[in-house]
Write a protein that holds these residues in place. Sequence first.
Motif, mmCIF file in Angstrom:
data_model
loop_
_atom_site.group_PDB
_atom_site.id
_atom_site.type_symbol
_atom_site.label_atom_id
_atom_site.label_comp_id
_atom_site.label_asym_id
_atom_site.label_seq_id
_atom_site.Cartn_x
_atom_site.Cartn_y
_atom_site.Cartn_z
ATOM 1 N N GLY A 183 0.861 -1.182 0.000
ATOM 2 C CA GLY A 183 0.000 0.000 0.000
ATOM 3 C C GLY A 183 0.891 1.224 0.000
ATOM 4 N N PRO A 184 0.661 2.170 0.843
ATOM 5 C CA PRO A 184 -0.420 2.190 1.816
ATOM 6 C C PRO A 184 -1.765 2.451 1.155
ATOM 7 N N TYR A 185 -2.806 2.064 1.867
ATOM 8 C CA TYR A 185 -4.177 2.285 1.450
ATOM 9 C C TYR A 185 -4.796 3.289 2.417
ATOM 10 N N PHE A 186 -5.852 3.974 1.997
ATOM 11 C CA PHE A 186 -6.437 5.010 2.839
ATOM 12 C C PHE A 186 -7.934 4.770 2.983
ATOM 13 N N LEU A 187 -8.393 4.625 4.221
ATOM 14 C CA LEU A 187 -9.824 4.510 4.519
ATOM 15 C C LEU A 187 -10.297 5.880 4.974
ATOM 16 N N HIS A 188 -11.032 6.561 4.120
ATOM 17 C CA HIS A 188 -11.527 7.906 4.430
ATOM 18 C C HIS A 188 -12.730 7.840 5.371
ATOM 19 N N SER A 189 -13.620 6.881 5.122
ATOM 20 C CA SER A 189 -14.809 6.725 5.954
ATOM 21 C C SER A 189 -15.337 5.307 5.810
ATOM 22 N N GLY A 190 -16.107 4.875 6.803
ATOM 23 C CA GLY A 190 -16.752 3.571 6.734
ATOM 24 C C GLY A 190 -15.998 2.469 7.450
ATOM 25 N N TRP A 191 -16.211 1.250 6.966
ATOM 26 C CA TRP A 191 -15.675 0.036 7.582
ATOM 27 C C TRP A 191 -14.715 -0.671 6.641
ATOM 28 N N LEU A 192 -13.656 -1.240 7.214
ATOM 29 C CA LEU A 192 -12.694 -2.022 6.456
ATOM 30 C C LEU A 192 -12.240 -3.191 7.313
ATOM 31 N N LYS A 193 -12.207 -4.372 6.731
ATOM 32 C CA LYS A 193 -11.654 -5.551 7.410
ATOM 33 C C LYS A 193 -10.461 -6.013 6.597
ATOM 34 N N LEU A 194 -9.295 -6.049 7.238
ATOM 35 C CA LEU A 194 -8.060 -6.504 6.602
ATOM 36 C C LEU A 194 -7.736 -7.890 7.134
ATOM 37 N N THR A 195 -7.613 -8.855 6.221
ATOM 38 C CA THR A 195 -7.185 -10.200 6.576
ATOM 39 C C THR A 195 -5.855 -10.427 5.879
ATOM 40 N N GLY A 196 -4.778 -10.395 6.661
ATOM 41 C CA GLY A 196 -3.433 -10.553 6.119
ATOM 42 C C GLY A 196 -2.994 -12.003 6.196
#
Length: 167
Positions: free
Chosen positions: A94-107
């Motif tokens: 990434g990096p990745y950007f979560l501006h709003s809401g929900w995120l589930k990361l499964t590494g």
Amino acid sequence: ISSLLLLLPFTVRAAANGAAPMVTLVEGKSTLASGFHGYIPVPGVQLRQCDIVQTGPESLVQVEFPDGSRIELGPDSRFLSDVPTPVGSERVVGPYFLHSGWLKLTGAKRGNAPPYRIKTPYFDLEMNSGVAVLNVADGGRFFIEQGKALALDPSGTRGGMEIAANH
């Protein structure tokens, strides 16, 4: 035919970048902004740098990586893919950007690979393997379901706090 025309730019890009994350599940209404165009995301579309995925109120979008890791975006989420980083910065996926809401990361377990980094307006989270759930709405919060993660200041500076899942 219009659906095929919308997918054409992604098909060409997919051949050029086999390591890019791919949309594998879409439920409900969502949009994908790529360059100066807006699309309806469909399974098989590969994300490129600075693509924006926005989910609707009752939507879910899943993005998978070649190593088996995945990101799931919940309802009313706004997500920016692969944020550009300065030359010489530390190695992260990434990096990745979560501006709003929900995120589930499964590494997925990946040996000595660089960690995934998710940025938010309130904190950054780095994780090698495990499961983390992030929420950005009226502040930011996260929960580590499995494994360990490092919480950093939003600037990405070290000095963060390592958090492990409670068993």
